[in-house]
Scaffold this motif. Structure first.
Motif, PDB file in Angstrom:
ATOM      1  N   ILE A   1     -14.264   0.539   0.713  1.00 32.68           N
ATOM      2  CA  ILE A   1     -15.047   1.542  -0.012  1.00 32.68           C
ATOM      3  C   ILE A   1     -15.066   2.876   0.723  1.00 32.68           C
ATOM      4  N   CYS A   2     -15.216   2.827   2.042  1.00 34.03           N
ATOM      5  CA  CYS A   2     -15.429   4.055   2.815  1.00 34.03           C
ATOM      6  C   CYS A   2     -14.147   4.682   3.371  1.00 34.03           C
ATOM      7  N   LEU A   3     -13.156   3.867   3.708  1.00 34.30           N
ATOM      8  CA  LEU A   3     -11.959   4.376   4.386  1.00 34.30           C
ATOM      9  C   LEU A   3     -10.666   4.132   3.618  1.00 34.30           C
ATOM     10  N   GLY A   4     -10.728   3.391   2.512  1.00 34.30           N
ATOM     11  CA  GLY A   4      -9.515   2.958   1.851  1.00 34.30           C
ATOM     12  C   GLY A   4      -8.864   3.954   0.924  1.00 34.30           C
ATOM     13  N   GLY A   5      -9.525   5.070   0.655  1.00 28.75           N
ATOM     14  CA  GLY A   5      -9.008   6.001  -0.339  1.00 28.75           C
ATOM     15  C   GLY A   5      -7.801   6.811   0.081  1.00 28.75           C
ATOM     16  N   THR A   6      -7.440   6.757   1.352  1.00 24.29           N
ATOM     17  CA  THR A   6      -6.324   7.573   1.836  1.00 24.29           C
ATOM     18  C   THR A   6      -4.991   6.830   1.779  1.00 24.29           C
TER      19      THR A   6
ATOM     20  N   LEU B   1      -2.714   7.774  11.282  1.00 19.59           N
ATOM     21  CA  LEU B   1      -4.048   7.828  11.877  1.00 19.59           C
ATOM     22  C   LEU B   1      -5.081   7.091  11.030  1.00 19.59           C
ATOM     23  N   CYS B   2      -4.957   7.196   9.722  1.00 18.76           N
ATOM     24  CA  CYS B   2      -5.894   6.499   8.838  1.00 18.76           C
ATOM     25  C   CYS B   2      -5.804   4.990   9.016  1.00 18.76           C
ATOM     26  N   GLU B   3      -4.592   4.468   9.145  1.00 19.30           N
ATOM     27  CA  GLU B   3      -4.430   3.031   9.352  1.00 19.30           C
ATOM     28  C   GLU B   3      -4.922   2.617  10.740  1.00 19.30           C
ATOM     29  N   ILE B   4      -4.705   3.468  11.733  1.00 21.10           N
ATOM     30  CA  ILE B   4      -5.210   3.180  13.080  1.00 21.10           C
ATOM     31  C   ILE B   4      -6.735   3.132  13.071  1.00 21.10           C
ATOM     32  N   ILE B   5      -7.360   4.119  12.460  1.00 20.67           N
ATOM     33  CA  ILE B   5      -8.829   4.203  12.446  1.00 20.67           C
ATOM     34  C   ILE B   5      -9.441   3.029  11.697  1.00 20.67           C
TER      35      ILE B   5
ATOM     36  N   THR C   1       0.830  -1.200   0.000  1.00 19.63           N
ATOM     37  CA  THR C   1       0.000   0.000   0.000  1.00 19.63           C
ATOM     38  C   THR C   1       0.865   1.251   0.000  1.00 19.63           C
ATOM     39  N   GLY C   2       0.240   2.359  -0.325  1.00 21.50           N
ATOM     40  CA  GLY C   2       0.904   3.659  -0.298  1.00 21.50           C
ATOM     41  C   GLY C   2      -0.149   4.736  -0.163  1.00 21.50           C
ATOM     42  N   PRO C   3       0.225   5.895   0.353  1.00 18.86           N
ATOM     43  CA  PRO C   3      -0.763   6.950   0.594  1.00 18.86           C
ATOM     44  C   PRO C   3      -1.109   7.726  -0.671  1.00 18.86           C
ATOM     45  N   ALA C   4      -2.353   8.180  -0.745  1.00 22.77           N
ATOM     46  CA  ALA C   4      -2.746   9.069  -1.835  1.00 22.77           C
ATOM     47  C   ALA C   4      -2.075  10.429  -1.665  1.00 22.77           C
ATOM     48  N   ILE C   5      -2.006  10.897  -0.419  1.00 23.57           N
ATOM     49  CA  ILE C   5      -1.285  12.122  -0.054  1.00 23.57           C
ATOM     50  C   ILE C   5      -0.340  11.756   1.083  1.00 23.57           C
ATOM     51  N   ARG C   6       0.940  11.931   0.878  1.00 28.81           N
ATOM     52  CA  ARG C   6       1.933  11.491   1.859  1.00 28.81           C
ATOM     53  C   ARG C   6       2.016  12.481   3.019  1.00 28.81           C
ATOM     54  N   ASN C   7       1.579  12.038   4.177  1.00 24.89           N
ATOM     55  CA  ASN C   7       1.637  12.820   5.406  1.00 24.89           C
ATOM     56  C   ASN C   7       1.732  11.824   6.553  1.00 24.89           C
ATOM     57  N   THR C   8       2.862  11.770   7.203  1.00 26.40           N
ATOM     58  CA  THR C   8       3.123  10.708   8.173  1.00 26.40           C
ATOM     59  C   THR C   8       2.054  10.613   9.243  1.00 26.40           C
ATOM     60  N   VAL C   9       1.675  11.743   9.827  1.00 29.13           N
ATOM     61  CA  VAL C   9       0.712  11.721  10.934  1.00 29.13           C
ATOM     62  C   VAL C   9      -0.656  11.242  10.463  1.00 29.13           C
TER      63      VAL C   9
END
Length: 238
Positions: free
Chosen positions: A172-177, A133-137, A121-129
């Protein structure tokens, strides 16, 4: 040892199918090229569900974060955690290698970023914090929902359909980040495979990001398990 084999095979098949659907969508010249995010999220959900039906005897974890989360609330033995994680990581690596074999010609025709995107995986917008948080949520919801479904009386096997829905809705709901790794064995093991496989013209394996889909899911799983356990102990969930 039986559970080791089951977890290894289950995670191997999970990654074979899950990374396989990504390969089918993103690699050049495949029948499914550019078929989109819905195909990827559906493929991953079905991959989890099919293997959960097959390998239910081991608990069908396929995910070190889930294994650790369950252990923190006494629903899984800490003594078995290393065995399960080893099986999951080996299985994830082997599954990724099988995807390479399946799509070798298409890997050779595809750009380096697409190649890596199949494995990790990789982020759509790279921002460590925010990436962390997205992976935690996302993993928090995964583990909380799995534990919640476990509280509901169902016919044998029916709970797996709930797990399919959980994985699908997360994608679908949370994977776009961040691409919803929600599973260290799904991300780190295939990333290692990417690093060692002879992909034509491949790029680096983005090791600077690699810790996020490991730490985030583990943290999210522990928080979810602890909260759910507190709700049960408090009598809120009966």
């Amino acid at each position: 040892m039986n559970n080791f084999v089951l977890e290894l095979l289950g995670t191997m098949f999970l990654v074979l199918l899950g990374d396989g659907v990504v390969a089918n969508v993103v690699l050049k010249g495949t029948k499914g090229n550019n078929s989109g995010w819905i195909v990827i999220t559906t493929g991953w959900a079905m991959a989890v569900g099919v293997n959960a039906f097959i390998f239910t005897a081991s608990g069908a974890h396929f995910n070190p974060a889930l294994t650790i989360g369950l252990a923190t609330i006494g629903q899984f033995a800490w003594a078995d955690v290393p065995l399960y994680i080893a099986a999951q990581m080996i299985g994830g690596f082997l599954g990724a290698c099988l995807v390479y074999v399946q799509y070798k010609d298409h890997f050779n025709q595809s750009d380096p970023d697409s190649q890596l995107g199949v494995f990790a995986t990789g982020p759509a917008i790279r921002n460590t914090v925010t990436n962390l948080l997205c992976e935690i949520i996302a993993t928090f919801f995964l583990v909380f929902a799995i534990l919640g479904i476990g509280q509901t009386e169902m016919a044998p096997g029916l709970s797996v359909l709930g797990v399919i829905a959980i994985i699908w809705v997360i994608g679908i709901c949370l994977g776009g980040t961040t691409g919803y790794a929600i599973n260290p064995a799904r991300d780190l093991a295939p990333r290692i495979a990417h690093a060692v496989l002879p992909l034509k013209g491949k790029r680096d394996s983005d090791w600077g990001y690699a810790w996020i889909p490991v730490v985030g899911p583990i943290v999210g799983a522990i928080i979810a398990a602890q909260l759910f356990n507190w709700l049960v102990c408090s009598g809120i969930f009966r």
